[in-house]
Enzyme design. Structure first.
Site, PDB file in Angstrom:
ATOM      1  N   HIS A  57     -10.231   4.347  39.371  1.00  0.00           N
ATOM      2  CA  HIS A  57     -11.738   4.232  38.822  1.00  0.00           C
ATOM      3  C   HIS A  57     -11.708   3.558  37.411  1.00  0.00           C
ATOM      4  CE1 HIS A  57     -15.770   5.150  38.483  1.00  0.00           C
ATOM      5  NE2 HIS A  57     -15.742   5.266  37.050  1.00  0.00           N
ATOM      6  N   CYS A  58     -12.296   2.285  37.229  1.00  0.00           N
ATOM      7  CA  CYS A  58     -12.570   1.568  36.014  1.00  0.00           C
ATOM      8  C   CYS A  58     -13.588   2.140  35.239  1.00  0.00           C
ATOM      9  CB  CYS A  58     -12.524   0.215  36.328  1.00  0.00           C
ATOM     10  SG  CYS A  58     -12.912  -0.857  34.647  1.00  0.00           S
ATOM     11  N   HIS A  59     -13.422   2.679  34.338  1.00  0.00           N
ATOM     12  CA  HIS A  59     -14.269   3.295  33.190  1.00  0.00           C
ATOM     13  C   HIS A  59     -15.149   2.494  32.427  1.00  0.00           C
ATOM     14  CE1 HIS A  59     -13.465   7.702  34.063  1.00  0.00           C
ATOM     15  NE2 HIS A  59     -12.116   7.035  34.233  1.00  0.00           N
ATOM     16  N   ARG A 112     -16.818   1.586  37.963  1.00  0.00           N
ATOM     17  CA  ARG A 112     -16.677   1.273  39.529  1.00  0.00           C
ATOM     18  C   ARG A 112     -15.275   1.529  39.715  1.00  0.00           C
ATOM     19  NH1 ARG A 112     -21.241   1.065  39.012  1.00  0.00           N
ATOM     20  NH2 ARG A 112     -22.875  -0.230  39.896  1.00  0.00           N
TER      21      ARG A 112
END
Ligand SMILES: [Zn+2]
Ligand SMILES: [Zn+2]
Length: 283
Positions: free
Chosen positions: A120-122, A126
């Site tokens: 998960h890219c904070h 997304r």
């Protein structure tokens, strides 16, 4: 294959992190072109401002296009109908109440099962997965190029501020806030020290991300598979692994996130070394 997410952000803090992240990229761009470049021009009349403005703007547009594609691309199975019976390698997701294909995992932040989930890219809030890996890498790669560019332009001024190891330069380097509050550093130097630190730390962050994820992609495995030492069968050779992530136009797709490059797979079924096409095996 690429659907649209219904809501850009689920929570307020995701929106704040996103605005800070995209705002910092814009701030670095404005800092270079309104503060650093005029200073370089003043000391070097032969310096060609237009070339740097042109390339810098192209890189910034590429960063924002990558972020936009990353945001609007659906990394889930979307409206596709998944089998009701558990097939080999599939799992049942209790949160989604649906069968989940091999390599997909439930993200408890997105609250969805993500196809070929990597992480998960904070920054963008997304998940990086089958459909979004290309845009994540494009975003990090263009940020990396932008920050190398900024650090090269900043070099003379970093040297000017930090060249002597005096108490003033050390305080400005490591605790610019304290140096500014104590009146040791002027406001302009403090501001420049903060921006230069952002460029330097951002470059180090992007380098680590590119090396780590670049290695995983070259080996055809996700972050989860690398950490668990599984998924060796998905390694089809470097060229084919790149094609699986960057699409049919993988040789050119890295130039811009908007270059069309359809993915060869559907994120549900994956070629494996034993069942891979003959031409992919030998690469
Ligand atoms: Zn799920
Ligand atoms: Zn997620």
């Amino acid at each position: 294959m690429e659907g649209k997410s219904k809501k850009l952000f689920r929570r307020g803090n995701e929106r704040i992190i996103f605005c800070v992240f995209t705002g910092i990229m814009l701030a670095v761009y404005l800092f270079e072109f309104f503060i650093i470049i005029p200073k370089i021009e003043a000391s070097d009349p032969s310096f060609n401002r237009n070339i740097h403005v042109f390339f810098g703007t192209i890189i910034l547009i590429n960063v924002y296009l990558s972020v936009w594609k990353f945001l609007v691309t659906d990394a889930t199975s979307g409206s596709r109908v998944l089998p009701s019976a558990l097939e080999n390698g599939w799992r049942y997701c209790w949160r989604c109440e649906a069968n989940s294909p091999p390599r997909s995992h439930h993200c408890f932040i997105c609250d969805k099962c993500i196809l070929m989930r990597d992480h998960h890219c904070h920054l963008v809030s997304r998940c990086v997965g089958h459909a979004t890996m290309r845009y994540f890498i494009s975003m990090i790669f263009n940020m990396w190029i932008a920050l190398i560019y900024a650090n090269v332009l900043n070099f003379d001024f970093v040297h000017e501020v930090y060249h002597s190891f005096t108490a003033k330069s050390l305080l400005t380097m490591f605790v610019p806030w304290l140096a500014w509050l104590l009146g040791i550093t002027e406001s302009e130097t403090f501001f420049m020290a903060i921006m230069m630190s952002i460029c330097l730390l951002g470059f180090m962050y992007c380098t680590v991300m590119l090396v780590w994820h670049g290695r995983n992609i070259a080996r055809g495995r996700t972050n989860h598979e690398m950490n668990k030492s599984i998924g060796f069968n998905y390694d089809l050779g470097v060229a084919e692994n790149l094609r699986q992530v960057f699409g049919e136009n993988w040789k050119y797709a890295w130039i811009s996130p908007i270059i069309p490059s359809s993915l060869p797979g559907d994120g549900i079924n994956f070629p494996q070394r034993m069942s891979a096409p003959q031409e992919a095996k030998g690469i």
